[in-house]
Design a protein around this motif. Structure first.
Motif, PDB file in Angstrom:
ATOM      1  N   UNK A 153       0.868  -1.012  -0.156  1.00 26.10           N
ATOM      2  CA  UNK A 153       0.054   0.110  -0.200  1.00 26.10           C
ATOM      3  C   UNK A 153       0.972   1.224  -0.182  1.00 26.10           C
ATOM      4  N   UNK A 154       0.572   2.081  -0.881  1.00 19.96           N
ATOM      5  CA  UNK A 154       0.981   3.519  -0.720  1.00 19.96           C
ATOM      6  C   UNK A 154       0.229   4.396  -0.066  1.00 19.96           C
ATOM      7  N   UNK A 155       0.678   4.973   1.050  1.00 21.80           N
ATOM      8  CA  UNK A 155      -0.204   6.017   1.707  1.00 21.80           C
ATOM      9  C   UNK A 155       0.323   7.358   1.428  1.00 21.80           C
ATOM     10  N   UNK A 156      -0.547   8.127   0.826  1.00 22.84           N
ATOM     11  CA  UNK A 156      -0.096   9.403   0.019  1.00 22.84           C
ATOM     12  C   UNK A 156      -0.902  10.486   1.091  1.00 22.84           C
ATOM     13  N   UNK A 157       0.140  11.330   1.767  1.00 18.89           N
ATOM     14  CA  UNK A 157      -0.671  12.355   2.463  1.00 18.89           C
ATOM     15  C   UNK A 157      -0.086  13.765   2.020  1.00 18.89           C
ATOM     16  N   UNK A 158      -1.159  14.406   1.423  1.00 24.25           N
ATOM     17  CA  UNK A 158      -0.968  15.850   0.667  1.00 24.25           C
ATOM     18  C   UNK A 158      -1.103  16.944   1.772  1.00 24.25           C
ATOM     19  N   UNK A 159       0.141  17.619   1.890  1.00 21.60           N
ATOM     20  CA  UNK A 159       0.212  18.405   3.165  1.00 21.60           C
ATOM     21  C   UNK A 159      -1.126  19.267   3.443  1.00 21.60           C
TER      22      UNK A 159
END
Length: 129
Positions: A55-61
């Motif tokens: 899984x790629x967890x993407x956090x957009x600031x």
């Protein structure tokens, strides 16, 4: 060809990493910040990316919440002890939305839980399918 990863946008990266690593037992495989793009990627999985999908967890600031939409269904994870897996999710503040039991019209033992961003995860008891 093979599937490399599935990307999920998350509202609190640290909370999500803790859920997937501590509640589900995955490993944090790698993490990289992209200051120019204002986002951070964290990859978690049960095995190394060379050997299995992760899984790629993407956090957009600055974005702390997303709408899941109607197209996404769930992620399925095989577990050795479905009751213990559900208990572990509860301990980490996750939600069990369907208690363990046989699926309708079959014998496979399943349960459904939600991660901190309300993504659905299906637990499938090993050996029941």
């Amino acid at each position: 060809m093979r599937i490399l990863h599935t990307m999920l946008r998350v509202g609190d990266l640290e909370r999500s990493i803790a859920f997937y690593t501590e509640a589900l037992g995955m490993k944090l495989l790698r993490r990289h910040e992209y200051p120019d793009g204002h986002f951070t990627l964290a990859f978690v999985g049960f095995q190394d990316e060379r050997d299995a999908s992760v899984l790629e967890l993407t956090y957009n600031w600055g974005v702390d919440r997303y709408e899941s939409g109607t197209g996404f269904g769930h992620i399925a994870v095989e577990v050795d002890d479905i009751d213990a897996a559900c208990d572990r999710v509860r301990l980490w503040g996750g939600k069990v939305t369907r208690e363990p039991g046989p699926m309708k019209h079959g014998n496979t033992v399943i349960a459904f839980v939600e991660d901190p961003d309300a993504y659905k995860i299906e637990f499938i008891q090993a050996g029941s399918w």
